[in-house]
Design an enzyme around this catalytic site. Structure first.
Site, PDB file in Angstrom:
ATOM      1  N   HIS A 197      -4.601  -0.769   5.908  1.00 48.06           N
ATOM      2  CA  HIS A 197      -4.164   0.001   7.083  1.00 48.06           C
ATOM      3  C   HIS A 197      -5.103  -0.149   8.286  1.00 48.06           C
ATOM      4  O   HIS A 197      -5.678   0.818   8.762  1.00 48.06           O
ATOM      5  CB  HIS A 197      -3.952   1.486   6.747  1.00 48.06           C
ATOM      6  CG  HIS A 197      -4.977   2.109   5.841  1.00 48.06           C
ATOM      7  ND1 HIS A 197      -6.331   2.023   6.071  1.00 48.06           N
ATOM      8  CD2 HIS A 197      -4.834   2.829   4.697  1.00 48.06           C
ATOM      9  CE1 HIS A 197      -6.959   2.666   5.113  1.00 48.06           C
ATOM     10  NE2 HIS A 197      -6.089   3.161   4.270  1.00 48.06           N
ATOM     11  N   LYS A 233      -9.286  -0.353  -5.810  1.00 46.94           N
ATOM     12  CA  LYS A 233      -9.325   0.312  -4.507  1.00 46.94           C
ATOM     13  C   LYS A 233     -10.692   0.932  -4.263  1.00 46.94           C
ATOM     14  O   LYS A 233     -11.199   1.692  -5.089  1.00 46.94           O
ATOM     15  CB  LYS A 233      -8.252   1.413  -4.473  1.00 46.94           C
ATOM     16  CG  LYS A 233      -8.244   2.238  -3.200  1.00 46.94           C
ATOM     17  CD  LYS A 233      -7.719   1.462  -2.011  1.00 46.94           C
ATOM     18  CE  LYS A 233      -7.920   2.243  -0.715  1.00 46.94           C
ATOM     19  NZ  LYS A 233      -6.682   2.498  -0.002  1.00 46.94           N
ATOM     20  N   HIS A 263       1.482   5.382  -1.629  1.00 48.98           N
ATOM     21  CA  HIS A 263       1.099   6.560  -2.411  1.00 48.98           C
ATOM     22  C   HIS A 263       2.363   7.166  -3.011  1.00 48.98           C
ATOM     23  O   HIS A 263       3.265   7.574  -2.266  1.00 48.98           O
ATOM     24  CB  HIS A 263       0.411   7.601  -1.523  1.00 48.98           C
ATOM     25  CG  HIS A 263      -0.867   7.112  -0.938  1.00 48.98           C
ATOM     26  ND1 HIS A 263      -2.085   7.280  -1.551  1.00 48.98           N
ATOM     27  CD2 HIS A 263      -1.109   6.425   0.201  1.00 48.98           C
ATOM     28  CE1 HIS A 263      -3.034   6.719  -0.808  1.00 48.98           C
ATOM     29  NE2 HIS A 263      -2.470   6.187   0.262  1.00 48.98           N
ATOM     30  N   HIS A 317     -10.473   0.971   1.843  1.00 51.93           N
ATOM     31  CA  HIS A 317     -10.292   1.968   2.906  1.00 51.93           C
ATOM     32  C   HIS A 317     -11.522   1.833   3.790  1.00 51.93           C
ATOM     33  O   HIS A 317     -12.590   2.322   3.450  1.00 51.93           O
ATOM     34  CB  HIS A 317     -10.159   3.380   2.337  1.00 51.93           C
ATOM     35  CG  HIS A 317      -9.909   4.404   3.410  1.00 51.93           C
ATOM     36  ND1 HIS A 317      -8.711   5.062   3.561  1.00 51.93           N
ATOM     37  CD2 HIS A 317     -10.696   4.833   4.438  1.00 51.93           C
ATOM     38  CE1 HIS A 317      -8.767   5.859   4.614  1.00 51.93           C
ATOM     39  NE2 HIS A 317      -9.972   5.745   5.167  1.00 51.93           N
ATOM     40  N   HIS A 376       0.877  -1.194   0.000  1.00 49.33           N
ATOM     41  CA  HIS A 376       0.000   0.000   0.000  1.00 49.33           C
ATOM     42  C   HIS A 376       0.902   1.229   0.000  1.00 49.33           C
ATOM     43  O   HIS A 376       1.512   1.564   1.019  1.00 49.33           O
ATOM     44  CB  HIS A 376      -0.894  -0.003   1.248  1.00 49.33           C
ATOM     45  CG  HIS A 376      -1.868   1.146   1.283  1.00 49.33           C
ATOM     46  ND1 HIS A 376      -3.200   0.967   1.557  1.00 49.33           N
ATOM     47  CD2 HIS A 376      -1.715   2.468   1.076  1.00 49.33           C
ATOM     48  CE1 HIS A 376      -3.824   2.129   1.516  1.00 49.33           C
ATOM     49  NE2 HIS A 376      -2.932   3.064   1.231  1.00 49.33           N
ATOM     50  N   ASP A 431       1.391   2.561   3.546  1.00 51.70           N
ATOM     51  CA  ASP A 431       0.545   3.744   3.360  1.00 51.70           C
ATOM     52  C   ASP A 431       1.382   5.016   3.403  1.00 51.70           C
ATOM     53  O   ASP A 431       0.893   6.075   3.801  1.00 51.70           O
ATOM     54  CB  ASP A 431      -0.582   3.804   4.403  1.00 51.70           C
ATOM     55  CG  ASP A 431      -1.708   4.746   3.985  1.00 51.70           C
ATOM     56  OD1 ASP A 431      -1.761   5.130   2.807  1.00 51.70           O
ATOM     57  OD2 ASP A 431      -2.524   5.097   4.854  1.00 51.70           O
TER      58      ASP A 431
HETATM   59  O1  DOR Z   1      -3.439   9.313   5.805  1.00 53.96           O
HETATM   60  C1  DOR Z   1      -3.792   9.007   4.667  1.00 53.96           C
HETATM   61  N1  DOR Z   1      -3.266   9.622   3.587  1.00 53.96           N
HETATM   62  N2  DOR Z   1      -4.739   8.099   4.525  1.00 53.96           N
HETATM   63  C2  DOR Z   1      -5.287   7.833   3.326  1.00 53.96           C
HETATM   64  O2  DOR Z   1      -6.167   7.019   3.247  1.00 53.96           O
HETATM   65  C3  DOR Z   1      -4.861   8.591   2.118  1.00 53.96           C
HETATM   66  C4  DOR Z   1      -3.518   9.128   2.282  1.00 53.96           C
HETATM   67  C5  DOR Z   1      -3.182  10.170   1.233  1.00 53.96           C
HETATM   68  O3  DOR Z   1      -3.437   9.924   0.050  1.00 53.96           O
HETATM   69  O4  DOR Z   1      -2.648  11.222   1.590  1.00 53.96           O
HETATM   70 ZN    ZN Z   2      -3.426   5.039   1.635  1.00 54.34          ZN
END
Ligand code: DOR
Ligand code: ZN
Length: 347
Positions: free
Chosen positions: A176, A101, A17, A138, A15, A249
């Site tokens: 998460h 997702k 970003h 999520h 997971h 995450d």
């Molecule tokens: O803390 C988070 N940041 N939780 C999420 O689900 C998305 C992520 C983000 O994209 O910044």
């Molecule tokens: Zn995330």
């Protein structure tokens, strides 16, 4: 135990970003340095909705990789109420997309295009159950009357469990997880249910974020919970149960967007995730289970081969990690748990 080393199969991040453009170029090397593969979250603006979007995002990631890197981005689609089941099936059959997702609308960063009416995604979920393509969830309800600390537990009862009951064969990753309730649900879920756990949820609770001053770099969603939940997460991660695996995450935001009157959610853990994780497992006297959690269980859940390459972690004096990573979108503050970490990635 000073000077100890630990060599394990190269881990994957289930997971992650990476964002896009200048931010991606800045943060991607941090993940590529330690991880072999990562499930790439599709919550760009606009989101990665179609197979076509995923293919071009993948190309942009590959083009931004440091020379010689073999990091493999595993692509996902962002599920909307208008997602075409045929497009999902084609993307899965071609091997391009490894998961879809589900963001409940309004749950987190760039989730406005997410799902409001779960009946409207039934067709896609049925195709996914047939093709065995995992749904990454999520898991938080967004009804304003539900307290933010209860949103995950309520989601399991009100949304996740009903969806799983009416869609036999649907493979789900609870992303998460942050609560003892989620641990219990995933523990009993059978082979079609997995759960990722982040480093910050293994190391911190809401007191770390809120007592004695507000620490915006600990603010993420789902939010850090009451201290009673953290031991349940550590127990799950270190149990050896293959349902649980690492999803950092890691979610970079420019420092200015975090240190703000209305700060963004996300902890940028990529550069320190493995060092922190080794600390957690060492403290739990479970270093022998680190490889399962970080390098084996996720690949098995996703039906992918284990990595042959290895990584070595070394223990020594408390490590000073870089405070910032510079990107073309501004500096990003690196996660600092505020407690000593004795491990570092050696090679
Ligand atoms: O803390 C988070 N940041 N939780 C999420 O689900 C998305 C992520 C983000 O994209 O910044
Ligand atoms: Zn995330």
């Amino acid at each position: 135990m000073s000077g100890a080393t630990l060599t394990i199969r190269r881990p994957d991040d289930w997971h992650l970003h990476l964002r896009d453009g200048a931010m991606m170029e800045g943060v991607l090397p941090c993940s590529a340095a330690h991880f072999a593969r990562a499930i790439i979250m599709p919550n760009l603006s606009p989101p990665v909705v179609t197979a076509h979007d995923a293919a071009s995002y993948r190309d942009r990631i590959l083009a931004a990789l440091p020379k010689g890197s073999e990091f493999e981005p595993l692509m996902t689609l962002y599920l909307t109420e208008n997602t075409d089941p045929a497009d999902v099936k084609a993307a899965a059959d071609s091997g391009l997309v490894k998961a879809v997702k589900l963001y409940p609308a309004g749950a987190t960063t760039n989730s406005a295009d997410g799902v409001r009416d779960f009946d409207r995604i039934r067709g896609v979920l049925e195709v996914m159950a047939e093709t065995r393509l995992p749904l990454c969830v999520h898991g938080e309800v967004t009804r304003p009357e539900v307290d933010i600390f209860d949103r995950e537990a309520v989601f399991i009862d009100e949304v996740l469990d009903p969806i799983r009951r009416r869609t036999p064969g649907l493979r789900v990753v609870m992303e998460h997880i942050t609560t003892a309730e989620a641990v219990a649900y995933a523990t009993d879920g059978g082979g079609d249910l997995g759960a990722t756990i982040t480093v910050q949820h293994l190391m911190l609770d809401r007191n770390d974020m809120l007592a004695g001053g507000i620490r915006p770099h600990f603010y993420c969603l789902p939010i850090l919970k009451r201290g009673t939940h953290r031991p349940a997460l550590v127990k799950a991660a270190t149990s050896g149960n293959p349902a649980f695996f690492l999803g950092t995450d890691s979610a970079p935001h420019a420092t200015a967007a975090k240190e703000s009157a209305c700060g963004c959610a996300g902890c940028f853990t990529a550069p320190v995730a493995l060092a922190c994780l080794a600390e957690v497992f060492d403290t739990a006297a479970a270093l022998d289970r680190l490889e399962g959690f970080a390098s084996k269980h996720g690949a098995s859940f996703y039906g992918l081969p284990l990595n042959d390459a290895k990584i070595t972690l070394r223990k020594g004096d408390p490590v000073e990690f870089p405070r910032l990573v510079q990107t073309g979108d501004g500096p990003v503050t690196v996660f600092d748990p505020g407690k000593p970490v004795h491990w570092r990635v050696a090679s």
